[in-house]
Design an enzyme around this catalytic site. Structure first.
Site, PDB file in Angstrom:
ATOM      1  N   ASN A   1       1.120  -1.118   0.132  1.00 19.73           N
ATOM      2  CA  ASN A   1      -0.488   0.007  -0.334  1.00 19.73           C
ATOM      3  C   ASN A   1       0.882   1.309  -0.025  1.00 19.73           C
ATOM      4  O   ASN A   1       0.617   2.172  -0.501  1.00 19.73           O
ATOM      5  CB  ASN A   1      -1.151   0.093   0.826  1.00 19.73           C
ATOM      6  CG  ASN A   1      -2.433  -0.454   0.906  1.00 19.73           C
ATOM      7  OD1 ASN A   1      -2.709  -0.503   0.375  1.00 19.73           O
ATOM      8  ND2 ASN A   1      -2.460  -2.215   1.470  1.00 19.73           N
ATOM      9  N   MET A  41       0.984  -3.174  12.500  1.00 21.13           N
ATOM     10  CA  MET A  41       0.507  -3.880  13.486  1.00 21.13           C
ATOM     11  C   MET A  41       0.645  -3.694  14.892  1.00 21.13           C
ATOM     12  O   MET A  41       0.749  -4.439  15.232  1.00 21.13           O
ATOM     13  CB  MET A  41       0.885  -5.459  12.480  1.00 21.13           C
ATOM     14  CG  MET A  41       0.656  -5.264  11.294  1.00 21.13           C
ATOM     15  SD  MET A  41      -0.675  -5.307  10.695  1.00 21.13           S
ATOM     16  CE  MET A  41      -1.672  -6.636  11.820  1.00 21.13           C
ATOM     17  N   ASN A  44      -6.924   5.243   8.569  1.00 17.78           N
ATOM     18  CA  ASN A  44      -5.880   3.208   7.662  1.00 17.78           C
ATOM     19  C   ASN A  44      -6.459   2.186   6.974  1.00 17.78           C
ATOM     20  O   ASN A  44      -8.510   3.075   6.425  1.00 17.78           O
ATOM     21  CB  ASN A  44      -6.686   2.641   8.729  1.00 17.78           C
ATOM     22  CG  ASN A  44      -6.747   1.039   9.584  1.00 17.78           C
ATOM     23  OD1 ASN A  44      -5.007   1.240   9.257  1.00 17.78           O
ATOM     24  ND2 ASN A  44      -7.215   0.966   9.970  1.00 17.78           N
ATOM     25  N   HIS A  66      -8.502  -1.108   6.242  1.00 16.92           N
ATOM     26  CA  HIS A  66      -8.677  -2.225   6.810  1.00 16.92           C
ATOM     27  C   HIS A  66      -9.618  -3.063   5.817  1.00 16.92           C
ATOM     28  O   HIS A  66     -10.460  -2.832   4.610  1.00 16.92           O
ATOM     29  CB  HIS A  66      -9.900  -2.403   7.924  1.00 16.92           C
ATOM     30  CG  HIS A  66      -9.845  -3.561   8.652  1.00 16.92           C
ATOM     31  ND1 HIS A  66      -9.306  -3.587   9.323  1.00 16.92           N
ATOM     32  CD2 HIS A  66     -11.062  -4.159   8.501  1.00 16.92           C
ATOM     33  CE1 HIS A  66      -9.517  -4.917  10.281  1.00 16.92           C
ATOM     34  NE2 HIS A  66     -10.717  -4.842   9.322  1.00 16.92           N
ATOM     35  N   SER A 105     -11.818  -0.973   3.183  1.00 16.71           N
ATOM     36  CA  SER A 105     -12.478  -0.167   3.676  1.00 16.71           C
ATOM     37  C   SER A 105     -10.825   0.566   4.011  1.00 16.71           C
ATOM     38  O   SER A 105     -10.442   0.412   4.621  1.00 16.71           O
ATOM     39  CB  SER A 105     -13.543  -0.114   4.680  1.00 16.71           C
ATOM     40  OG  SER A 105     -14.179  -0.540   4.915  1.00 16.71           O
ATOM     41  N   GLU A 143     -11.558   3.856  19.142  1.00 20.96           N
ATOM     42  CA  GLU A 143     -12.428   2.354  18.568  1.00 20.96           C
ATOM     43  C   GLU A 143     -11.283   1.290  18.050  1.00 20.96           C
ATOM     44  O   GLU A 143     -12.149   2.407  16.291  1.00 20.96           O
ATOM     45  CB  GLU A 143     -13.474   2.079  19.099  1.00 20.96           C
ATOM     46  CG  GLU A 143     -13.892   0.800  19.101  1.00 20.96           C
ATOM     47  CD  GLU A 143     -15.747   1.429  20.105  1.00 20.96           C
ATOM     48  OE1 GLU A 143     -16.198  -0.119  19.607  1.00 20.96           O
ATOM     49  OE2 GLU A 143     -15.760   1.601  20.584  1.00 20.96           O
ATOM     50  N   ASP A 181     -10.718   0.188  14.083  1.00 17.03           N
ATOM     51  CA  ASP A 181     -11.843  -0.068  13.309  1.00 17.03           C
ATOM     52  C   ASP A 181     -13.052   0.446  12.685  1.00 17.03           C
ATOM     53  O   ASP A 181     -13.561  -0.504  12.669  1.00 17.03           O
ATOM     54  CB  ASP A 181     -11.631  -1.618  12.488  1.00 17.03           C
ATOM     55  CG  ASP A 181     -10.116  -2.718  12.651  1.00 17.03           C
ATOM     56  OD1 ASP A 181      -9.288  -1.829  12.183  1.00 17.03           O
ATOM     57  OD2 ASP A 181     -10.090  -3.691  12.618  1.00 17.03           O
TER      58      ASP A 181
END
Ligand code: GRF
Length: 220
Positions: A19, A95, A112, A114, A141, A148, A150
């Site tokens: 990415n 990670m 981020n 996911h 996504s 919180e 994701d």
């Protein structure tokens, strides 16, 4: 033509960095008005560091194992990132679970990617879980990060079909491909000031919204 101001981008990785590469490529061809000021990895062996080196991008390794706890690691990470005064902090396969303090500090500029169609399948092993629960579609996504896990507002998603005899590996390959499309796109939208996070979620500039006749009055 209006001169665009380059946004400062810091990218955090832990692994292969495909990415990261997709974002580098998008910048190189002029699709994203941004500059990657630094790539930071918590793992010295991360292949993404080599990718950054290929383009002369400044790199740092901050090994989480060298810190007694999550708080002190995140504090050090925050300090290093802030050296670059970034407009955007991009988590690209980083990670580590981040502390609330870190996330709150960068709220609205931290994004981020996911590998699932959030809010489905937060957490790990998303491909295997999507197959085993009989989903017809899976995907990726890009979202703003909130404390919180994701859970932050989604900027863009792309789905892929799950076919008969799909395996975790084959699905992973398909999802990775769409990640490489949507992550640079999301970075581009932020760099061009076309989206931002607000208290309701993601605010889109009017020109990105469908023609409905509604005055969204979205961009003030
Ligand atoms: C991607 O699958 C992304 O969705 C997840 O971590 C992986 C990173 O892959 N957050 P890469 O290092 O960019 O190849």
């Amino acid at each position: 033509m209006q001169q665009q101001i380059m946004k400062n981008i810091v990218i955090l990785i832990s692994g292969g960095g495909t990415n990261l590469q997709a974002i580098i490529d998008a910048i190189e061809v002029g699709n994203v008005p941004g500059k990657i000021c630094a790539v930071i990895s918590n793992k010295a062996q991360a292949y993404g560091l080599k990718r950054a080196a290929n383009y002369g991008i400044t790199q740092h390794v901050i090994d989480h194992k060298a810190f007694p706890d999550r708080e002190s690691f995140d504090a050090s990470l925050k300090q290093q990132i802030e050296v670059y005064q970034p407009d955007i902090v991009v988590l690209a396969g980083f990670m580590r679970i981040l502390t609330d303090d870190f996330v709150t500090h960068f709220l609205g500029r931290l994004i981020n990617i996911h590998p699932s169609l959030l809010p489905k399948f937060k957490g790990l092993n998303t491909h295997a879980r999507a197959i085993s629960t009989g989903e017809k579609f899976h995907g990726a996504s890009v979202h703003f990060v909130t404390p919180e896990l994701d859970d932050g507002p989604v900027i863009v998603q792309c789905l892929v079909p799950i076919i008969d005899k799909e395996t975790e590996d084959s699905l992973k390959v398909k999802v990775h491909k769409v990640e490489h499309l949507i992550y640079p796109y999301a970075v581009k939208l932020i760099c061009e000031n076309k989206i931002k996070m607000n208290s309701n979620g993601v605010q889109y500039m009017d020109e990105l919204l469908p023609e409905t006749g509604i005055n969204y009055n979205a961009w003030t």
